[in-house]
Structures are given as structure tokens and as C-alpha cells.
Design an enzyme around this catalytic site. Structure first.
Site, PDB file in Angstrom:
ATOM      1  N   GLU A  16      28.982  61.485 -43.628  1.00 19.97           N
ATOM      2  CA  GLU A  16      29.524  60.160 -43.908  1.00 19.97           C
ATOM      3  C   GLU A  16      29.176  59.740 -45.333  1.00 19.97           C
ATOM      4  OE1 GLU A  16      28.878  57.654 -40.569  1.00 19.97           O
ATOM      5  OE2 GLU A  16      29.647  55.865 -41.543  1.00 19.97           O
ATOM      6  N   GLU A  68      31.449  61.583 -47.613  1.00 12.72           N
ATOM      7  CA  GLU A  68      32.765  60.952 -47.551  1.00 12.72           C
ATOM      8  C   GLU A  68      32.788  59.663 -48.376  1.00 12.72           C
ATOM      9  OE1 GLU A  68      33.929  59.861 -43.578  1.00 12.72           O
ATOM     10  OE2 GLU A  68      35.782  58.916 -44.266  1.00 12.72           O
ATOM     11  N   CYS A 101      30.024  55.151 -35.900  1.00 10.77           N
ATOM     12  CA  CYS A 101      29.213  55.761 -34.845  1.00 10.77           C
ATOM     13  C   CYS A 101      29.130  54.931 -33.587  1.00 10.77           C
ATOM     14  CB  CYS A 101      27.830  56.137 -35.345  1.00 10.77           C
ATOM     15  SG  CYS A 101      27.216  55.067 -36.598  1.00 10.77           S
ATOM     16  N   SER A 111      35.111  55.602 -41.370  1.00  6.63           N
ATOM     17  CA  SER A 111      34.704  56.945 -41.754  1.00  6.63           C
ATOM     18  C   SER A 111      35.267  57.917 -40.730  1.00  6.63           C
ATOM     19  CB  SER A 111      33.179  57.028 -41.754  1.00  6.63           C
ATOM     20  OG  SER A 111      32.789  58.375 -41.664  1.00  6.63           O
ATOM     21  N   LYS A 127      29.847  55.060 -24.851  1.00  6.00           N
ATOM     22  CA  LYS A 127      29.732  56.496 -25.117  1.00  6.00           C
ATOM     23  C   LYS A 127      30.399  57.308 -24.008  1.00  6.00           C
ATOM     24  CE  LYS A 127      27.407  56.532 -28.971  1.00  6.00           C
ATOM     25  NZ  LYS A 127      27.989  57.159 -30.163  1.00  6.00           N
ATOM     26  N   GLU A 159      33.861  57.303 -25.052  1.00  5.30           N
ATOM     27  CA  GLU A 159      34.019  58.120 -26.257  1.00  5.30           C
ATOM     28  C   GLU A 159      34.105  59.604 -25.910  1.00  5.30           C
ATOM     29  OE1 GLU A 159      30.683  58.337 -28.940  1.00  5.30           O
ATOM     30  OE2 GLU A 159      31.993  58.415 -30.686  1.00  5.30           O
ATOM     31  N   GLU A 198      40.623  63.290 -28.199  1.00  6.05           N
ATOM     32  CA  GLU A 198      40.376  63.950 -29.488  1.00  6.05           C
ATOM     33  C   GLU A 198      39.084  64.759 -29.477  1.00  6.05           C
ATOM     34  OE1 GLU A 198      42.084  60.429 -29.160  1.00  6.05           O
ATOM     35  OE2 GLU A 198      40.155  60.029 -30.080  1.00  6.05           O
ATOM     36  N   CYS A 205      22.307  49.555 -31.304  1.00  6.33           N
ATOM     37  CA  CYS A 205      22.205  50.344 -30.071  1.00  6.33           C
ATOM     38  C   CYS A 205      21.040  49.924 -29.184  1.00  6.33           C
ATOM     39  CB  CYS A 205      22.042  51.815 -30.404  1.00  6.33           C
ATOM     40  SG  CYS A 205      23.349  52.397 -31.462  1.00  6.33           S
TER      41      CYS A 205
END
Ligand SMILES: Cc1cc2nc3c(=O)[nH]c(=O)nc-3n(C[C@H](O)[C@H](O)[C@H](O)COP(=O)(O)O)c2cc1C
Ligand code: SF4
Ligand code: SF4
Ligand code: SF4
Ligand code: FES
Ligand code: FES
Lengths: 158, 402, 638
Positions: free
Chosen positions: C308, C311, C335, C355, C394, C397, C402, C565
Site C-alpha cells: 500500500e 502504491e 483493510c 488502495s 471479515k 470479505e 474476487e 478493529c
């Protein structure tokens, strides 16, 4: 829903927002106008109202579900509301209801197949001294007898 | 301006009044003068709660804010009440003049009428009436030629929810929310519509104000009793020959009322609508007054042929449906009462359970968030108590506790 | 939380409390009251509940939650105020005059008991068959008031179908007590607006737009509603049965990665005070349960920083030097899957800011089934990857279509802290008693930078530690005392910081493929911001839209949950402001004590770039495995 239909709904709601403003306090009059015109507030209309007033769609849905006169499912062209509160109840409202049910072939809470009539109960509509009271759309009828009720229906049906 | 002749009779509300008179009086009357006369009159709210109007207005007038509002509570949802409809149809000048006077006194520029959805048909005539007021400079800017005295009135309609008559639920509804009552304190006089100081008054209260401004507090309190000054409009319905709206002085007995409307074989009188209490024959000498049996105006008369349990059930069904559903005691409590009534109906109950329900009713009265849940146990407690002979030792149905 | 009085919150749910005087010492700033005949003095506007708590008087509550505005709907907290006809809800009553309060009079006790009886009568479900057994506020109330029978009967059959549609949140409205904590959470705290009360009177229930299943509406799976639900009406979608099956299957190689936040919180499930880190003990417990390998998600957090960060530098170069209009800044972190879905729904036009780097969880999954499978020579088909996360999103996710870049489902199961605690208990293990042990190779222990990902501001701090050092060649500890980048720490909803790049150093080997030198960054002031909780994210996005200060940022960290988190929707219940602070302290303390505290100094990271991702960060291979793309979802469903 077709795109044109959607655009028409959007335009209509945009006009309502022009009239009533985009504050949240405009929610009630806007929904009342939509309800009046379309006899229900469609899923798409709810989202558009939410978008234009900048609130969450679920809040619009929640609001509608709270108020008896707003609904999300289409109703009949004419809404018949019969007072079921105690005074009208003692004045024999059940006979009136039974007559209408027979005549229209539906039960309270239902809509006729031709979408002309929806039959509902209402709580006291402020005509207790002249009960039983019945409202068809925004018109109120008093001292309704089974016979009179049917006459009113045919008059409304036109 | 023309004098309007009305057919109704009464000493106070239905007494003579010239359209716009109360507003024109304000040319010579200061805010303090209005408040003084109101205080003198002893006028208390006619919507049910009976809060002194002078105090409410004083508090709103004293609250600091750039905006204030007057709300006329025309939600009239209490079963058996229709006097506000009569006032709005036949005496709109009293109500609207009262609103303008309120605006002047507390310093509000806008008044809102919250009209129940069931009265949609009144919308057009009322709006036409407001238009006429504007044309006559009784509404709008520099009212009655007084510079800076601006006031306007909007009418907003409800959509079929009884609880929206509760003043904070009403405000929520106006703001575009579910009609759920707010926590109090703070009260609307400080934090009302859009967070601004707001006075919410019943239609009849506002009508009384118009008279008081013209005729004085002293004149007003000559009618009625010491603690309940003036008169009360009663909406009388049920088993009688002459139902309708009557103006009576506070302190009138139930017996007198029954005579007035020519009621025969009366078994029970429900005073104060579904949320009021039900009296039996031995109690007909009680008076309609804040100190005895208070009422927002609903009187329902039931004769010997009526089934009291059925009446009670009808009331409880009403509350189960009309509770806003936010607070526990009211949302579930009313359901339990209704279930209890059905048990009695089926002859499937124990007295110990009925006693539990009575205890629950007491909890609802004190622990519910708003007046709806606080008063919905009234018919349950009073009918079960005043008609226990009929209900439990059944003249019809022979119900019997096990 | 600072957004208690936002305009959009339903007014009935707002704190209608009186503003408290800033300085209670001034005249009229305090009021003398009596509670149970004890005289005390409190600042004007204190609620009765606050006053009682401060003076050690217990008042039961249900709809009240410290994170949320006042509701005053359950009525359990009622007390008697002398002179008032009715009881008053203590959570909603601001004290402004000298009142006398009784907190436990006969009337009060009867009312509370009746209310509990009412709630229970409508509550369908048995305590022993509920995830919240022993941690349920309704159950505790029943116990506190000695409920031993159903005074007002009990529902015999469920009224609602359980909504199992969402991979993250299960809704069982039969257990709902209508406290509306979830509504206030979702609308006020998170500004998502999935849940509201529907219907009126006894029909009132909590539901979604058009009563659709949760999977079909705009829920971002943050699970904040679960954390605030007093009962088992909301719970996470628990995969532990399937995980047990995998563990019990001798042909499966089951590996688990643990995120930083669960370690700082799972102790709470075993009676340890909030803020006790149990990393080493947890490793042992996981091995005893039967996981074949125990890895540290912080490793891929470090990897995320490299990817990241690279990037970001590339974006900045293209934007600042090449004036490339497709180089979109500020770059947003990616994230937090709750945040990502929020953006996809509510600001789909902004997804190019995100990102492309995957979250640490997903990077790990992809690496385990490729790099690790190669290293240990196990068929990736037989590998089951479990991720212990503080987060319910999560779960969503890892189910995104993907996320199969290894050729398999990269992460098989997302497991929350709570669910793992349950598994540990089920295995008969008392976590605090476990001996400590280390993480397994080849990923080993990670840096402190990866660890602080758990707290809001942590990703930003970790990124800055690396970027500043790689660019300036100076040690971060020479710029910020103790390497603690304090400006991005804390719990304020939105934080903004400017960090000038005064001098530049040589380009490190890792980045030589992209940059010849750093001269273009010399004199540039890095502008960064941090936001946590999606309500704050919304404010940031609106500011960017309006071209405000934050639109000038280069890099913004977003976390879906309040506190980051460590306050995630999968964390132990209760979670509140104080507990979040404690967990953050634990995380920062652990970081302080670690030998390596910068991602680019993690030797295992260097190893992986030397041996597996040999083309370096943001290269073709890393793009295939470690980066992803996003979906414009929009917020309309009908
Ligand atoms: C459930 C409920 C319904 C009410 N409905 C009405 C109503 O329809 N009209 C009204 O004037 N007041 C109604 N009230 C009383 C109002 O809350 C409020 O007290 C009143 O409008 C104040 O005006 P007043 O002081 O002039 O009486 C209701 C109260 C409750 C609890
Ligand atoms: S008492 Fe009834 S109507 Fe009033 S707030 Fe409670 S649930 Fe709503
Ligand atoms: S998980 Fe988050 S977004 Fe979904 S309903 Fe709960 S609070 Fe709202
Ligand atoms: S789902 Fe849970 S948090 Fe939401 S209202 Fe019901 S009990 Fe309260
Ligand atoms: S009871 Fe029927 S109108 Fe009032
Ligand atoms: S905790 Fe106060 S009313 Fe629910």
C-alpha cells in the site's frame, strides 16, 4: 418498473420537494400526496423520497409503516373505512360491514379484484354522535344502515 | 366586521364573539396583559392533561430562542370526542384568533395546526378561512396594523395515528418522524418543534383564550367551580336521544348530563374517552371537574343492554393497535390486558391472574413513557372494578372465576 | 461519541439532555439532590442514572448504552422522584432542580419486575440454547429480580423467521426486546441506516427496508449492532462447527491466522480485565485445539504496508510529477471490509481512491494457499485457512467472489474473537493458564507496525514509519519520540496531521524499479487523516466532495468501526469507550516492547520479496495475489 415510469415518479417527487422543501419535516405532506395520487407509496418512490430528503430509505419505510393512512402495497381506488370503535359498534356497525362484505365479495382488510374498493376498519373518526360512521376516501357518511351503505357504494362506483 | 349568529348555546365558548375581536384587542393589550387575564381566568388545558394555560405560555414566553412556535392540537383522536371538529367547522374564528393571540404573547411568528387525517375534508374550508383572515389583515404581516406583529398559520395533516395527539409525539410527527413520544423533561415549552420553545394547545383551549382576551379572566371564572373555571365542551354519544356537542359549566354532575341528552336506562358512563374511566349508576352524582372526574370532553353512554366486557375489549383493542410501541409497559402491557379480557370471555381465568393484571395496570400507569400507556389501564381498572358483579358473576354468560 | 446530536438522528432517539456547564464550579453549575435520603451535589444536567452510578447506586438498564444517545424506551431504569405522579426513566432525566429520588421503593421494584415479566413473556428462546447465555442483559435482569416463573405467560412459537441470509450477521427477532440499540447504532453511530422499527403497537419490530433479508440491503456487516444488542437477537454467523469438522478431518491441513485486536481482547471472555494481551497464551491454546499452524496476521499487515505504501508513492509521483489525471489522491486504506462496503454503497464514485491492496487477512489467505503450500509441499486443496478477526465483516470479505486469487477460496472462514473464545472453552482450555508460545514459521513474529493496525490510526502510523524512513533515510525514532506518531493516535472521530518531508535519502532497493530518486518529494508536506466509524468516514467524504481541507490529503485511513478493529463487531461484549481505551493501551504497549517495529524491517517480509514475490511490491505477481478490485454497489435496491 420501466425507465419512463421511474423518471415520471422522480419528477413528481422532485416537484413535491419544490413545494414542501427538502427538510425532513416535509416527509409527511410529500408521502400524503404520493399516497393520494397512487394509492400507495411504491418501493421506488420510497427510495426517491429518501434520496431527495437525504435520509435513509429504511426511515421512510419505517415512517410509512407507523401511520395507518400510508401504505406500501397498492390499495383500491376507493378506500372504505368503517368505524369499529365502541359507539359505532353498539350502533350495529357489524350489520353494515357484513352487507358490504357480501356486496363486494371481500373481507375487511381486502381489496376487490377490480381494484375499485378496499375495505378497512378505522378507529373513531369523530362522528360518534351520528354512528355508525363510515368514510369513503375523504368523505364521511353518518347513520349508515346496511342499505344506505350499499347505495353509497354504487354512487361512488358511478 | 359582521357578527356571526350561531345556533349553539353556551355561557362561554358558544357565547357571542366578533370575528377578529381578540386580535384587534391586542392593539391596546400588551403580552403581560394577556398573561394577566389568562392567569386570572384560571384556564386549564382542555386537551386532557389540564395544565394551566397561563403557566405554559409564560414559560414559552420566557424561554430564550430566536424562533418559537404555536401548535394547535387538532388531532382529536380520543374515541368519543368530536367537539374540536365542531369548533373548527363552526367557530374557526375562535380557534385561529386564539392562535394569533398565542403567537403574540409568546413571541412566535408561526402557528401550526396539526389536523387529524380523518378530518381531511376540513382542510379546504379551513384554508379558505385563513385566506380570508389574511385579506382582513388578521394574519400575515403587521397584523391589525401593529407594526412588527407578524404571524402565519400552516395546517399540517396527520395520517391516522392516535398517539400523535400526545404533544411530543405530535411534534415528532411534524418533524417527519414516527409519532413516538419524547422523553420529558425537557418539555416543549423549552425544546419543542425543531428544538425551539413551543406551546401546544388544544383547539378548545385556544377558543377559550379568544373570549378571555375580550371579556376578561374574571368573567370567565364566574362559570364553573373554584378549581375548574369556565365551561367544558362535551362530546356526548352512545345510548341517548340527543347526542352531540354541549357546553356545560365545570361541576355539572353526570346525572345532569344524562338528563340534558335524554338518556334512559343508563348503566354506565365512560368519561374521558377510551383512556378515561367508566362509572356505574352509584357514581352518577359525581361532577365533571378537574377535582373529581376530569375529561377532555368525551362522554359515552351505555344502557342496560350493553355488555361491559365487550366494551372493555373494544377499548383495549384500540390501545393495542394505537400504542406507538416504543416502551415496554404500554406495548406489551396492553396486549396482556386484552388477553386477560379474552380469558374472562372464555371463562378461562383465575382471580389471582386478574389480580396480577391489576398490578400490571398500576405499573403501566406510572412507568409508561407517555400519557397513552399511563391512561390505557383506566378502562380496565374501572370497568373490572365498577362492573365486577356483571363481569364475574355474570348476568349474561354466567362467567365464573375458578 | 461525538455524533450524539447529529441532525439526522431520529429526534426521539437523541439525547434530550441539558447541556452541561463547562465549569461546574460557577454559581448554579451544580444542584444538590437527595438519592435514597443521601445528600449529594451533581453538575447541572447530569442524568439521574449518571448521578447514581457515580455514587455507587446500582440502577438496572436495558435500552441505555454508553456509546449511544438516550432512548428511554425499556423503562427498566425507572425511579421515584418526589412530587411526580409517575416514575421517571433515570437514563433520560437530566437533573436541573433539587429533587429527591428513591431508586428502590416498592413502587419502583414492582414496576421493574412487571416490565421484566412482560419482556420475558414475549421472548421466544431458551437461555441454554443461545450464544448469549451468561452474557445477556435480559437474563441478568431476570436473575437480579429473582424471576422464577412466567408471570404473564410465555410465547409458545416463534413469531419471526430467523434471517440467516447474511454471511456476517444473523437476526433472530424472536429474542428482540425492542431496545433499539441496534437502530441507534446503525443510524447514528455508523450512519448506515439498515435497521429501523417497523410497524406500530404490538406489531412493532426491528427490520430492514421493505423487510428484505439482510444480505439484500446495504448492511456493511460491521457488526456494531451485534456488539450493542443486549440479547441474542443479533449474533454473528458462526462457522465454528465447520472449523471443528476441518480440524477433525485428518486429511485437512488447518492453519489459523490471528489478527492483533482479538489478542488484546479475548482475555475478557475468560475473566481477565480489559486490556490484557494474551498473544503467547493464545498461540498455545490454538495448537491444543488442533490447528496445524498458527500464524500472525501482522505479517501480512507488514506486507500491506509495503504494497500500500508503494502504491501511495506511485500515485503521488504520478499525481505530483506527471500530473496524471488518473492518479487519484488521496489514497484511502482498504483493510477494513466494513468501510470498503460502505464506500461501495454510499460513495461508489470514490472507489478509485481505495488502495487496491487487499486487507491483511486476504493477503494471508492468498499466500498460504500459494507460497506456503509450496514451501511445505501441501496440496492447497487440502489447506483450510481460518482467520481470527475482531470483525464480522471479515466473514463477508472472505466470501467476496474476487477473493479466490490462489485458485481456491483464499480464506475459508472468518472467525470472530467471541467465537474463538467459545471454541477454546469447548475444548476445555482455560486460556489465561496457557504457557506462552511463538507464532509458526515461515511467517514468524511480525513487527509492531503490523500490530498497531488494531487501533484507529494504526495503519497510518505503520505506513508513516515505513514511508518516512524509506524516503528520508532518517530513522523515524529521530523524528518522533519513541517512534510513536502521536498526532495520528487517539479516539477523536477525525484526526488530521501534516508531516513535512524536509530532506530525502537514497531510494531503497525494493523500490528502485519505480523511482530513481526522491527529489520530487523534497519539501512536500505529507497531509494525512484518520477516521473511524463510518459516520466519521461520511464526514470526511463529504468534506472531500465539498473541496474542503481533507480533499488536500494524500492518504487517509478509514476504519469501519468506532475505535478501529479493537472495537470491531466481533469483539467481546460489552465493548464501550473505556474498554476500547484499555484495548488500545494494550496494543500500543505490546508494540513498544517489540524488537522490530517497522514493517520494512521485518526479515520475513524481506525473505518473501527475495524468494516469492521476486518482482517486488506492486508488481505483476503481487497484483495477482495481493491486490483486488471493488464493486460499485450503490445504495438503492428497489
Ligand atoms: C395518547 C394521547 C392523545 C392525546 N390526544 C390529544 C388530542 O387529540 N387533542 C389534544 O388537544 N390533546 C391531546 N392529548 C393531550 C396533549 O398531549 C396535550 O396535553 C394537549 O394538547 C395540551 O393542550 P392543552 O394544554 O390546551 O390541553 C393527548 C395526550 C395523549 C397522551
Ligand atoms: S406509553 Fe405507549 S404510546 Fe406512549 S411512548 Fe410508551 S408505547 Fe408509545
Ligand atoms: S452490521 Fe453494521 S451496517 Fe449492518 S445492520 Fe449492523 S450496524 Fe448496520
Ligand atoms: S435486535 Fe437487539 S439491539 Fe436491536 S432492538 Fe432488538 S434487542 Fe435491541
Ligand atoms: S365511535 Fe365511531 S366515530 Fe367515534
Ligand atoms: S435504560 Fe432507561 S429507559 Fe431503558
Amino acid at each position: 418498473m420501466l425507465v419512463e415510469e421511474k423518471n415520471a415518479v422522480t419528477e413528481e417527487i422532485e416537484n413535491l420537494v419544490k413545494t414542501y422543501g427538502s427538510e425532513r419535516s416535509a416527509l409527511m405532506p410529500i408521502l400524503q400526496e404520493i399516497q393520494k395520487k397512487h394509492r400507495h407509496i411504491s418501493d421506488y418512490a420510497q427510495q426517491e423520497v429518501a434520496r431527495l430528503l437525504d435520509i435513509h430509505p429504511v426511515e421512510v419505510f419505517s415512517f410509512i409503516s407507523f401511520y395507518s393512512f400510508l401504505n406500501t402495497e397498492p390499495k383500491g381506488k376507493n378506500i372504505i373505512r368503517i368505524c369499529r370503535t365502541i359507539v359505532c359498534d353498539t350502533k350495529n356497525k357489524s350489520a353494515v360491514v357484513a352487507a358490504i362484505e357480501r356486496e363486494l365479495g371481500i373481507k375487511v382488510g381486502e381489496t376487490t379484484k377490480d381494484k375499485k374498493f378496499t375495505l378497512e376498519y378505522a378507529n373513531c373518526i369523530g362522528m360518534c354522535d351520528q354512528g355508525p360512521a363510515m368514510a369513503v376516501n375523504d368523505r364521511v357518511y353518518t347513520k349508515v344502515t346496511p342499505e344506505k351503505a350499499i347505495a353509497i357504494l354504487s354512487e361512488v362506483r358511478g | 366586521m359582521e357578527k356571526i349568529k350561531k345556533r349553539r348555546e353556551g355561557k362561554v365558548i358558544f357565547s357571542e364573539y366578533t370575528r377578529g375581536a381578540g386580535i384587534n384587542k391586542l392593539k391596546e393589550f400588551s403580552r403581560e396583559d394577556v398573561l394577566f387575564e389568562l392567569k386570572e381566568s384560571g384556564l386549564k388545558g382542555r386537551g386532557g392533561a389540564g395544565f394551566p394555560t397561563a403557566t405554559k405560555w409564560m414559560l414559552t414566553a420566557a424561554a430564550k430562542s430566536d424562533k418559537k412556535f404555536v401548535i394547535c392540537n387538532a388531532d382529536e383522536g380520543e374515541p368519543g370526542t368530536f367537539k374540536d371538529r365542531v369548533l373548527l367547522t363552526e367557530y374557526p374564528e375562535l380557534v385561529f384568533d386564539g392562535m394569533v393571540i398565542a403567537g403574540y404573547t409568546i413571541g412566535a411568528k408561526l402557528g401550526i395546526v396539526y389536523l387529524r387525517g380523518e378530518y381531511e375534508y376540513l382542510m379546504k374550508p379551513l384554508q379558505d378561512y385563513l385566506q380570508v383572515m389574511k385579506e382582513d389583515n388578521l394574519l400575515g404581516n403587521n397584523i391589525a396594523g401593529v407594526t412588527g406583529f407578524d404571524f402565519d398559520i400552516n395546517i399540517v395533516m396527520g395520517s391516522g395515528a392516535y398517539v400523535c395527539g400526545e404533544e411530543t409525539a405530535l411534534i415528532e410527527s411534524l418533524e417527519g418522524h414516527r409519532g413516538e413520544a419524547r422523553n420529558r423533561p425537557p418539555f416543549p415549552v423549552n425544546t419543542g418543534y425543531m428544538g425551539h420553545p413551543t406551546t401546544v394547545n388544544n383547539v378548545e383551549t385556544l377558543a377559550a383564550v379568544s373570549h378571555i382576551v375580550i371579556k376578561g379572566g374574571n368573567w370567565f371564572k364566574k362559570v364553573g367551580t373554584d378549581k375548574s373555571t369556565g365551561s367544558k365542551l362535551l362530546s356526548i354519544s352512545g345510548d341517548c336521544n340527543k347526542p352531540g356537542v354541549y357546553e356545560v359549566p365545570w361541576g355539572t354532575t353526570i346525572q345532569e348530563v344524562l338528563k340534558l341528552v335524554d338518556a334512559k336506562d343508563t348503566k354506565a358512563v365512560q368519561v374521558g374517552g377510551a383512556s378515561g374511566i367508566c362509572l356505574n349508576k352509584t357514581q352518577f352524582d359525581r361532577t365533571i371537574s378537574y377535582e373529581d372526574v376530569a375529561t377532555g370532553g368525551s362522554i359515552m353512554i351505555f344502557n342496560e343492554n350493553r355488555d361491559m366486557l365487550h366494551i372493555l375489549k373494544n377499548f383495549m383493542e384500540f390501545f393495542v393497535e394505537e400504542s406507538c410501541g416504543q416502551c415496554t409497559p404500554c406495548r406489551i402491557g396492553n396486549v396482556k390486558m386484552l388477553e386477560g379480557i379474552e380469558m374472562i370471555e372464555r371463562n378461562d381465568y383465575t382471580f389471582s391472574y386478574i389480580n396480577k393484571l391489576k398490578g400490571l395496570a398500576e405499573t403501566m400507569k406510572v412507568a409508561s413513557k407517555c400519557g397513552l400507556g399511563q391512561s390505557s389501564p383506566n378502562p380496565f381498572l374501572s370497568i373490572i372494578e365498577n362492573f365486577r358483579e356483571e363481569i364475574f358473576n355474570g348476568s349474561h354468560g354466567g362467567r365464573n372465576g375458578k | 461519541m461525538e455524533n450524539k446530536n447529529e441532525k439526522r438522528a431520529p429526534v426521539s432517539q437523541k439525547a434530550h439532555t441539558v447541556e452541561k456547564p463547562k465549569n461546574p464550579e460557577y454559581i448554579g453549575g451544580t444542584v444538590s439532590i437527595e438519592i435514597n435520603e443521601k445528600k449529594i451535589s451533581v453538575p447541572m444536567g447530569t442524568t439521574i442514572l449518571e448521578a447514581c452510578r457515580e455514587h455507587g447506586i446500582h440502577i438496572p438498564t436495558l435500552c441505555h448504552h454508553d456509546d449511544l444517545c438516550v432512548a428511554g424506551v425499556c423503562r427498566i431504569c425507572v425511579v421515584e422522584v418526589e412530587g411526580m405522579r409517575t416514575l421517571q426513566a433515570s437514563c433520560a432525566y437530566p437533573i436541573t432542580s433539587p429533587i429527591k429520588i428513591k431508586t428502590s421503593s416498592p413502587m419502583v421494584r414492582k414496576a421493574r419486575r412487571n416490565i421484566i415479566d412482560l419482556l420475558i413473556s414475549e421472548h421466544y428462546g431458551e437461555c441454554y440454547a443461545c450464544v448469549r447465555n451468561n452474557n445477556c442483559e435480559l437474563q441478568s435482569l431476570a436473575k437480579e429480580y429473582g424471576v422464577d416463573t412466567f408471570n404473564f405467560g410465555h410465547v409458545q412459537s416463534p413469531r419471526f423467521e430467523v434471517d440467516l441470509s447474511s454471511p456476517s450477521v444473523v437476526r433472530d427477532m424472536n429474542k428482540c426486546v425492542l431496545c433499539k440499540r441496534c437502530v441507534r447504532t446503525c443510524i447514528d453511530l455508523q450512519e448506515v441506516g439498515v435497521l429501523e422499527a417497523i410497524g406500530r403497537g404490538d406489531h412493532t419490530h426491528i427490520s430492514t427496508f421493505l423487510e428484505k433479508p439482510l444480505a439484500d440491503v446495504i448492511c456493511i456487516n460491521c457488526g456494531q449492532c451485534i456488539n450493542r444488542c443486549p440479547t441474542g437477537a443479533l449474533r454473528a454467523n458462526d462457522p465454528s462447527d465447520e472449523i471443528w469438522n476441518a480440524i477433525d478431518d485428518p486429511n485437512k491441513h488447518v492453519v489459523i491466522q490471528t489478527a492483533p485486536s482479538p489478542r488484546a481482547a479475548i482475555g475478557e471472555e475468560f475473566g481477565l480485565p480489559p486490556g490484557t494481551s494474551v498473544t503467547g497464551e493464545l498461540n498455545t491454546a490454538l495448537r491444543r485445539i488442533g490447528f496445524d499452524k498458527v500464524f500472525d496476521t501482522n505479517f501480512t499487515a507488514d506486507l500491506t504496508i509495503i504494497e500500500e505504501g508503494t502504491e501511495l508513492l506511485i500515485r503521488l509521483y504520478n499525481a505530483l510529477v506527471k500530473n496524471d489525471p488518473t492518479a487519484i489522491v488521496p489514497q484511502f486504506t482498504s483493510c477494513s471490509p466494513g468501510w470498503v462496503k460502505y464506500l461501495e454503497h454510499f460513495y461508489p464514485d470514490f472507489i478509485d481512491h481505495l488502495s487496491s491492496a487487499k486487507s491483511p487477512q486476504q493477503m494471508f489467505g492468498a499466500l498460504i494457499k500459494t507460497f506456503y503450500a509450496q514451501e511445505v509441499k501441501v496440496n492447497p486443496e487440502d489447506i483450510v485457512t481460518v482467520a481470527v478477526m475482531p470483525c464480522s465483516a471479515k466473514k463477508f470479505e472472505c466470501n467476496r467472489p474476487e477473493m479466490q486469487d490462489s485458485g481456491f477460496k483464499d480464506v475459508d472462514y472468518g472467525l470472530t474473537t467471541r467465537e474463538l473464545a467459545k471454541m477454546i472453552k469447548e475444548a476445555g482450555i482455560n486460556l489465561p493458564e496457557m504457557p506462552k508460545s511463538e507464532f509458526d514459521d515461515p511467517f514468524g513474529n511480525a513487527s509492531g507496525a503490523g500490530l498497531i493496525f488494531g487501533a484507529t490510526g494504526g495503519v497510518m502510523e505503520a505506513a508513516l514509519r515505513t514511508v518516512l524512513e524509506l524516503v528520508t533515510g532518517n530513522k523515524v525514532e529521530d523524528i518522533f519520540e519513541n517512534m510513536n506518531i502521536v498526532p495520528v493516535r487517539g479516539f477523536e472521530g477525525i484526526r488530521y496531521a501534516e508531516i513535512p518531508v524536509e530532506n530525502v535519502g537514497p531510494v531503497p532497493d525494493l523500490l528502485k524499479a519505480y523511482f530513481k530518486d526522491w527529489n520530487w518529494l523534497k519539501g512536500v508536506t505529507l497531509k494525512v487523516a484518520v477516521a473511524h466509524g463510518t459516520a466519521n468516514a461520511k464526514k470526511v467524504l463529504e468534506d472531500i466532495k465539498a473541496g474542503g481541507k481533507l480533499s488536500q490529503c494524500h492518504f487517509i485511513e478509514f476504519m469501519g468501526c468506532p475505535g478501529g478493529c479493537l472495537g470491531g463487531g466481533g469483539q467481546p461484549i460489552p465493548t464501550n469507550e473505556e474498554i476500547r481505551k484499555k484495548r488500545a493501551e494494550a496494543i500500543y504497549a505490546e508494540d513498544q516492547g517489540l524488537p522490530i517495529r517497522k514493517s520494512h524491517e521485518n526479515p520475513h517480509i524481506l525473505y518473501i520479496y527475495e524468494n516469492f514475490l521476486t518482482e517486488g511490491p506492486c508488481s505483476h505477481k503481487s497484483h495477482k495475489l495481493l491486490h483486488t478490485q471493488y464493486v460499485k454497489r450503490g445504495k438503492y435496491i428497489a
